[in-house]
Write an enzyme that holds these catalytic residues in place. Structure first.
Site, short mmCIF file in Angstrom:
data_model
loop_
_atom_site.label_atom_id
_atom_site.label_comp_id
_atom_site.label_asym_id
_atom_site.label_seq_id
_atom_site.Cartn_x
_atom_site.Cartn_y
_atom_site.Cartn_z
N ASP A 1 0.91 -1.01 -0.02
CA ASP A 1 -0.02 0.12 0.00
C ASP A 1 0.77 1.43 0.10
OD1 ASP A 1 -1.72 -2.13 0.45
OD2 ASP A 1 -2.54 -1.40 2.31
N ASP B 1 -2.24 5.81 -2.88
CA ASP B 1 -1.81 4.73 -2.12
C ASP B 1 -1.11 4.16 -3.31
OD1 ASP B 1 -2.95 5.55 0.12
OD2 ASP B 1 -4.21 3.71 0.29
N HIS C 1 -7.43 0.29 -4.03
CA HIS C 1 -6.23 -0.60 -4.20
C HIS C 1 -6.87 -1.72 -5.10
CE1 HIS C 1 -5.10 0.12 0.12
NE2 HIS C 1 -4.84 1.07 -0.44
N ASP D 1 -5.60 -4.37 -6.38
CA ASP D 1 -5.07 -5.78 -6.50
C ASP D 1 -6.15 -6.95 -6.16
OD1 ASP D 1 -4.91 -4.92 -4.01
OD2 ASP D 1 -2.79 -5.57 -3.67
N SER E 1 -13.01 -6.82 0.86
CA SER E 1 -14.17 -7.71 0.55
C SER E 1 -13.75 -9.07 0.21
CB SER E 1 -14.82 -7.21 -0.83
OG SER E 1 -13.77 -7.48 -1.74
N CYS F 1 -1.03 -7.90 -1.22
CA CYS F 1 -0.94 -6.56 -0.27
C CYS F 1 0.34 -6.76 0.73
CB CYS F 1 -2.18 -6.53 0.70
SG CYS F 1 -3.66 -6.74 -0.38
N1 ARG Z 1 -10.63 -2.74 -1.36
C1 ARG Z 1 -10.03 -4.05 -1.75
C2 ARG Z 1 -11.31 -4.98 -1.70
O1 ARG Z 1 -11.96 -4.91 -0.67
C3 ARG Z 1 -9.12 -4.81 -1.08
C4 ARG Z 1 -7.83 -4.41 -1.34
C5 ARG Z 1 -6.78 -4.81 -0.39
N2 ARG Z 1 -5.42 -4.52 -1.30
C6 ARG Z 1 -4.22 -4.14 -0.66
N3 ARG Z 1 -3.22 -3.88 -1.05
N4 ARG Z 1 -4.39 -3.98 0.70
O2 ARG Z 1 -11.66 -5.75 -2.67
#
Ligand code: ARG
Length: 386
Positions: free
Chosen positions: A110, A196, A247, A249, A303, A355
């Site tokens: 991040d 980020d 994010h 990924d 999620s 992550c």
């Molecule tokens: N916002 C993303 C989701 O809930 C989670 C991303 C987590 N990625 C990270 N690099 N911390 O689908």
């Protein structure tokens, strides 16, 4: 490191991995409520989200699974380094904001990103994460001292003052949310540079950056002005059906040249697929995660699509969460060797396998995987997709 090779060298998400940093759960706290973040307990029982340090047994469980990732990567010949967690439980006060405590140093992805020979520290979007870069400084100095080619850049820090956020965002009624989301307006305003590192995905000469709750348009503009003179192309991307994007990924995950794993619930904005189709890339939907959002760990704020948060050891070898059998089967059919690993106890620290890591060295160089890109730099077109 031999005479010509660089220690800091990583151009994409899939080339053979040589050196990586894996986060640690030591000293982690529950993420505090702040204008850019409203943590919520999962499940039906409700109740207030806890504050302060996480209980030691929870930290031990996460550390055990992080250690599992470290041994797995080492057994595949990868050099693994760890940050040192500073004390995180004390209040933090800057001239423009205060938070009761910090969060954790489990997700280097991040904060830190390697773009070729350059290490960039992201500005960040949340107060509790403002000082997270400090945990990685010792490593950054080591890399910078050891590799004369390494460039180290710290992106401008935003104020994180109240005026940088839209507090009302969290209460927007659905209709307003729809409208604003499609205009990519979220909890952070467009007044300061905010991003980020995890909103960026690297494809050699090309980088995608997701506009999100954690990356705004000035953030993308900063990246463009910084990277375009180096010959790189920065493509803003949008996933308008993701109501709380943060994010990239768990949404758009490149696995090897020509192949991206996509999220069936979060299609790209109209017109943004063309870059991939024109250059013969295949976009393949991930199967649904094995857990529903309700079944995710109680304190986890991500999620269930953490299922897609895989880590590539090479273009043929992928680490995948142990429970995600349907995804493992798909990867297997696509010709990957899958390395399953338990990682669920790390989820409440902000993410999964991708992550929790920051790759510093992957084999390979700045290749062009999009020779048929119609790209206009900010200098040519100041609006350039923003
Ligand atoms: N916002 C993303 C989701 O809930 C989670 C991303 C987590 N990625 C990270 N690099 N911390 O689908």
């Amino acid at each position: 490191m031999n005479g010509t090779a660089s220690l800091v060298n990583s151009w994409n998400e899939w080339d053979p991995l040589r050196e990586i940093v894996v986060g640690v759960a030591d000293n982690a706290c529950f993420e505090p409520r702040e204008p850019g973040h409203r943590p919520q307990l999962r499940g039906k029982d409700g109740g207030a989200f806890p504050t302060g340090p996480k209980p030691p047994e929870m930290i031990d469980r996460a550390n055990e699974q992080l250690a599992g990732l470290v041994s797995l990567l080492r057994s595949h010949g990868v050099t693994v380094r760890r940050p040192e967690a500073p004390r995180l439980a004390e209040p933090v006060r800057t001239p423009s904001f205060e938070v009761p405590h910090q969060y954790c140093v489990v997700c280097p992805r991040d904060v830190m990103i390697t773009v070729g020979h350059e290490i960039v520290e992201a500005p960040m979007s949340r107060r509790a994460r403002y000082f997270e870069y400090q945990a990685y400084r010792k490593l950054v100095y080591e890399y910078w001292n050891a590799d004369p080619r390494a460039v180290w850049t710290v992106a401008p820090k935003p104020s994180m003052a109240d005026s940088m956020y839209r507090e009302g965002f969290w209460e927007w009624p659905l209709e307003k949310r729809h409208r604003e989301m499609h205009a990519s307006e979220f909890c952070v305003t467009q007044d300061e540079v905010v991003f980020d590192a995890a909103d960026i995905s690297r494809f050699g000469r090309d980088l995608l950056v997701q506009e999100s709750m954690t990356t705004n348009r000035p953030g993308i503009r900063w990246l463009k002005r910084h990277l375009e003179p180096r010959g790189l192309r920065v493509h803003p991307v949008h996933f308008p059906l993701d109501f709380f994007p943060s994010h990239i990924d768990c949404t758009f995950v490149p696995l090897r040249p020509g192949l991206v794993l996509t999220n069936p619930d979060r299609p790209l904005r109209k017109g943004e697929k063309e870059l991939f189709l024109r250059n013969d890339w295949e976009l393949i939907d991930a199967p649904r995660p094995v857990s529903s959002d309700d079944e995710m760990p109680r304190f986890c704020q991500s999620s269930a699509w953490l299922s897609m948060n895989v880590l590539s050891v090479s273009p043929e070898k992928v680490v995948c969460e142990e429970a995600e059998r349907p995804l493992q089967e798909l990867l297997d059919r696509l010709g990957f060797e899958v390395l399953p690993l338990p990682f669920r106890d790390v989820f409440e620290y902000g993410g999964s396998l991708h992550c929790a890591t920051w790759d510093v060295n992957r084999e390979g160089s700045a290749r062009d995987y999009f020779p048929r890109a119609e790209y206009r730099t900010l200098a040519e077109d100041p609006a350039a997709g923003l």
